[in-house]
Design an enzyme around this catalytic site. Sequence first.
Site, PDB file in Angstrom:
ATOM      1  N   ASP A 107       1.742   0.107  -0.973  1.00  0.00           N
ATOM      2  CA  ASP A 107       2.720  -0.305   0.580  1.00  0.00           C
ATOM      3  C   ASP A 107       2.589  -1.641   0.715  1.00  0.00           C
ATOM      4  OD1 ASP A 107       3.500   0.200   2.944  1.00  0.00           O
ATOM      5  OD2 ASP A 107       1.804   0.443   4.038  1.00  0.00           O
TER       6      ASP A 107
ATOM      7  N   ASP B 192      -2.544  11.316   3.958  1.00  0.00           N
ATOM      8  CA  ASP B 192      -2.769  11.755   5.345  1.00  0.00           C
ATOM      9  C   ASP B 192      -2.110  10.953   6.455  1.00  0.00           C
ATOM     10  OD1 ASP B 192      -4.638   9.534   4.744  1.00  0.00           O
ATOM     11  OD2 ASP B 192      -5.831  10.008   6.650  1.00  0.00           O
TER      12      ASP B 192
ATOM     13  N   ILE C  89      -0.166   5.527  -2.862  1.00  0.00           N
ATOM     14  CA  ILE C  89       0.998   4.788  -2.580  1.00  0.00           C
ATOM     15  C   ILE C  89       0.782   3.342  -2.532  1.00  0.00           C
ATOM     16  CG2 ILE C  89       0.239   5.109   0.090  1.00  0.00           C
ATOM     17  CD1 ILE C  89       3.309   5.236   0.334  1.00  0.00           C
TER      18      ILE C  89
HETATM   19  P1  IMP Z   1      -1.496  -1.019   0.868  1.00  0.00           P
HETATM   20  O1  IMP Z   1      -2.814  -1.461   0.831  1.00  0.00           O
HETATM   21  O2  IMP Z   1      -0.843  -1.411   2.178  1.00  0.00           O
HETATM   22  O3  IMP Z   1      -0.606  -1.194  -0.094  1.00  0.00           O
HETATM   23  O4  IMP Z   1      -1.834   0.393   1.468  1.00  0.00           O
HETATM   24  C1  IMP Z   1      -2.163   1.496   0.422  1.00  0.00           C
HETATM   25  C2  IMP Z   1      -3.073   2.530   1.152  1.00  0.00           C
HETATM   26  O5  IMP Z   1      -2.543   2.715   2.605  1.00  0.00           O
HETATM   27  C3  IMP Z   1      -2.764   3.705   0.412  1.00  0.00           C
HETATM   28  O6  IMP Z   1      -3.406   3.964  -0.682  1.00  0.00           O
HETATM   29  C4  IMP Z   1      -2.483   4.798   1.475  1.00  0.00           C
HETATM   30  O7  IMP Z   1      -4.114   5.089   1.559  1.00  0.00           O
HETATM   31  C5  IMP Z   1      -2.359   4.188   2.746  1.00  0.00           C
HETATM   32  N1  IMP Z   1      -0.905   4.178   3.338  1.00  0.00           N
HETATM   33  C6  IMP Z   1       0.003   3.307   2.948  1.00  0.00           C
HETATM   34  N2  IMP Z   1       1.068   3.889   3.510  1.00  0.00           N
HETATM   35  C7  IMP Z   1       0.859   5.102   3.598  1.00  0.00           C
HETATM   36  C8  IMP Z   1       1.603   6.227   4.161  1.00  0.00           C
HETATM   37  O8  IMP Z   1       2.956   6.319   4.329  1.00  0.00           O
HETATM   38  N3  IMP Z   1       1.105   7.653   4.237  1.00  0.00           N
HETATM   39  C9  IMP Z   1      -0.112   7.616   4.335  1.00  0.00           C
HETATM   40  N4  IMP Z   1      -0.850   6.732   3.659  1.00  0.00           N
HETATM   41  C10 IMP Z   1      -0.459   5.530   3.473  1.00  0.00           C
END
Ligand code: IMP
Length: 196
Positions: free
Chosen positions: A114, A170, A112
């Site tokens: 995010d 998770d 994902i």
């Molecule tokens: P970012 O660094 O905020 O873009 O987030 C990426 C990582 O955060 C992903 O690879 C997930 O492991 C975790 N993550 C972000 N959002 C979610 C969610 O809604 N459910 C589970 N894991 C999430």
Amino acid sequence: MTFHSAPAPATPHLGPVLFTAEQIRVRVDALADEIARDYGPGELAAVAVLKGSFIFLADLARRLSVRGIHLTIDFMSLSSYGAGTAPAGPVQVQPTPPLRATRGPVLLVDDILDTGLTLQTARELLSRNGITNLRTCVLLDKPARRRVPANADYVGFQVENVFVVGYGLDYNDAYRHLPYLAALVAGASRPDRGTA
Ligand code: IMP
Ligand code: MG
């Protein structure tokens, strides 16, 4: 004397199904079509971010294989979450097996997108390894929470600002085994490990 029962702890629990196993299957097939169209048959190096991408990667690799694309697979272990539903701090790079040297294109696979911090860190790491011919593929994109400019070349589904579990994703290492994607919602009286 009046007794007040203590409020139940706001334990997050499994909420509505967002995408069924069948919807995921159809969408991963379509992603494999897109990727196969762009790269053509042959070997393609994939680098997948642990742990959340493991089921998506396994399905994608098999769908690409029947379209003539054979993935070689490396992993990198990045994490921005502690035990919770919000990023706990800077992205932690865990010990990762050395990446195979490749001059060819690389497909970065994550569960994902995010805030964008994980993808940004992964890109930096790969570019330090001399990898510049890079495209990214994520199962889910949550654009509402972006903190750094980041986008993926291949996206399975866009989701609203909800915490998603299942199909590899998770909460506290639970729910990864679910064959579908569901929202996690606040305020249950007991944790639901998603056995339904
Ligand atoms: P970012 O660094 O905020 O873009 O987030 C990426 C990582 O955060 C992903 O690879 C997930 O492991 C975790 N993550 C972000 N959002 C979610 C969610 O809604 N459910 C589970 N894991 C999430
Ligand atoms: Mg992840």
